[in-house]
Design a protein around this motif. Sequence first.
Motif, PDB file in Angstrom:
ATOM      1  N   ARG A 122     -16.271   4.166  -8.739  1.00 18.60           N
ATOM      2  CA  ARG A 122     -15.844   3.970  -7.277  1.00 18.60           C
ATOM      3  C   ARG A 122     -15.302   2.431  -7.063  1.00 18.60           C
ATOM      4  O   ARG A 122     -15.857   1.713  -6.774  1.00 18.60           O
ATOM      5  N   HIS A 147     -13.777   0.981  -4.954  1.00 15.79           N
ATOM      6  CA  HIS A 147     -13.744   0.186  -3.563  1.00 15.79           C
ATOM      7  C   HIS A 147     -15.033  -0.601  -3.555  1.00 15.79           C
ATOM      8  O   HIS A 147     -15.219  -1.266  -2.571  1.00 15.79           O
ATOM      9  N   ARG A 160     -11.739  -3.091  -7.873  1.00 13.84           N
ATOM     10  CA  ARG A 160     -10.576  -2.403  -7.091  1.00 13.84           C
ATOM     11  C   ARG A 160      -9.192  -3.240  -7.570  1.00 13.84           C
ATOM     12  O   ARG A 160      -8.248  -2.168  -7.740  1.00 13.84           O
ATOM     13  N   ASP A 202      -6.103  -4.352   3.335  1.00 11.54           N
ATOM     14  CA  ASP A 202      -6.499  -3.419   4.033  1.00 11.54           C
ATOM     15  C   ASP A 202      -5.554  -2.140   4.428  1.00 11.54           C
ATOM     16  O   ASP A 202      -4.234  -2.704   4.469  1.00 11.54           O
ATOM     17  N   ALA A 262      -8.471   6.032  -2.054  1.00 15.42           N
ATOM     18  CA  ALA A 262      -7.719   5.018  -0.925  1.00 15.42           C
ATOM     19  C   ALA A 262      -7.944   5.759   0.393  1.00 15.42           C
ATOM     20  O   ALA A 262      -8.269   5.200   1.463  1.00 15.42           O
ATOM     21  N   GLU A 294     -10.484   7.683   1.146  1.00 11.92           N
ATOM     22  CA  GLU A 294     -11.981   7.512   1.451  1.00 11.92           C
ATOM     23  C   GLU A 294     -11.946   6.003   2.206  1.00 11.92           C
ATOM     24  O   GLU A 294     -12.759   5.701   3.147  1.00 11.92           O
ATOM     25  N   ARG A 295     -11.474   4.928   1.775  1.00 12.55           N
ATOM     26  CA  ARG A 295     -11.331   3.417   2.154  1.00 12.55           C
ATOM     27  C   ARG A 295     -10.823   3.929   3.718  1.00 12.55           C
ATOM     28  O   ARG A 295     -11.108   3.147   4.524  1.00 12.55           O
ATOM     29  N   GLN A 330     -12.679   2.573   7.418  1.00 13.45           N
ATOM     30  CA  GLN A 330     -12.013   1.786   8.383  1.00 13.45           C
ATOM     31  C   GLN A 330     -11.892   2.303   9.594  1.00 13.45           C
ATOM     32  O   GLN A 330     -12.292   1.760  10.748  1.00 13.45           O
ATOM     33  N   PRO A 332     -16.379   0.659   3.353  1.00 15.26           N
ATOM     34  CA  PRO A 332     -16.126   1.687   2.297  1.00 15.26           C
ATOM     35  C   PRO A 332     -17.236   1.915   1.308  1.00 15.26           C
ATOM     36  O   PRO A 332     -17.213   3.248   0.969  1.00 15.26           O
ATOM     37  N   SER A 342     -19.605   4.878   2.115  1.00 19.00           N
ATOM     38  CA  SER A 342     -19.200   6.361   2.200  1.00 19.00           C
ATOM     39  C   SER A 342     -19.511   7.308   1.228  1.00 19.00           C
ATOM     40  O   SER A 342     -20.027   7.022  -0.060  1.00 19.00           O
TER      41      SER A 342
END
Length: 324
Positions: free
Chosen positions: A2, A4, A10, A122, A197, A199-200, A204, A210, A213
Motif C-alpha cells: 500500500r 500511499h 510511495r 497531491d 492513486a 484510492e488516494r 482527498q 489516504p 482507506s
Amino acid sequence: MRWHRTGPARAAALADLIDQAEAGDPVAQREAGLLCLMYKCEDDALALLGPAAAAGDMPAAMALMRLGRASGQAWLDEARDRLQRSRHPLADELARTAESGDLLPDPDRIDWDGLRSRLCGDLPTGDASTLIGDLSAKSHADVLPTAVGDHVLTSGLKALQPSTIVDDDSGQRVRDPHRQSLSMTFAPHLQDLVHVAVERLMAQMADCPPAHSERLNLLFYRPGEQYKPHVDYFAPDDVGAAREIERAGQRVATSLICLHAAEEGGATRFPRFGTAWSGAAGDGLSFRNVRADGEIEPLSLHQGEPVTSGWKALASLWLRDRAA
C-alpha cells in the motif's frame, strides 16, 4: 504494497514505475500514462500511451480511443475487434468516440525527471460544490479522467459477483437482500499504481488521510437493479462491527466516482434531505457518515435508485477513523 502509507514507499514505487516506462516497458508506459492523465499532464500521457498501444497493450489502446487520439493508428481496427469479441460493455461507445488526426507527441521529448517530481504531489480533486451541508456532502465535477475510469472498470469486470453480505448466524457470505447489483473489491493482486492513486484521490475528496482507506470497490448496476436505503457506518450493537471498529475505527466517510452513468435512473438519493446526485462519468460524490463528535449520523441514510435504462458503474471507497 500500500504505497500511499508512507512518503518514501510511495516515491520509491513511482520511481521504479518511471524507470520501467523510460526503458520501454508497455505496461509501465500505460500505468504512467494514466497517472499523467490524473495529474492533468496530457501531452506526457499521450506520449506514453502511444508506444504502449503500438506494442499491443489493450488498456492503453482503449485510453487513446476514449481520448479521441486513435485515428490512423495501425492497431485501431484490431482493438475495436477485440472489444467486440469480448463483449466489453464499452465496445460500442469507444468505437463511436470521435477521432482526431493529430499526431501523438514524441516519447523522446518526455522530461523524465520532471515527471518523477510531478507524480509525487497531491492529485487535483476538481471543483467541489456543497450538496448537503449537514453531511459535508460534496459533488466533485470531472474529478477523474474518463479514460482512467475505463481502466478501473475494465480491470474489475471479470471479478464481478452478485453483491453479498456476511450472515450473522452462519458467518458465511450470502446474497444481500437490500442490494441487487454486481460488485468486487480490488485485492492487492488486482491493483496497479493507478488503482491506488484512485484510492488516494477518493480519500482527498473526503478530506481523509489516504492511509485510512479500505480497499477500492467496483459496483455495477444493470436495468432494474438498485441499492435500497442503507447507511455505511458500522452499527454499534453489531458484534462483527465491534471487531471492525476496534481494528480501525468507524467508517467515517464515503467517496463515490461515477465510471459510467445510466441512461435513465440510478441516482444516489438521500431521502432524509430529499436530495439526489446523478453524476456523469468522471464526477464524484463524498459525504460523512458520522457527526463532528464522532457519533454515527443516521441522516446519512442513502440509496441507489433503480436503473431504468442502460447501466451504471461506480467506484466506491469507505474511509475509516484510523489506518485500516
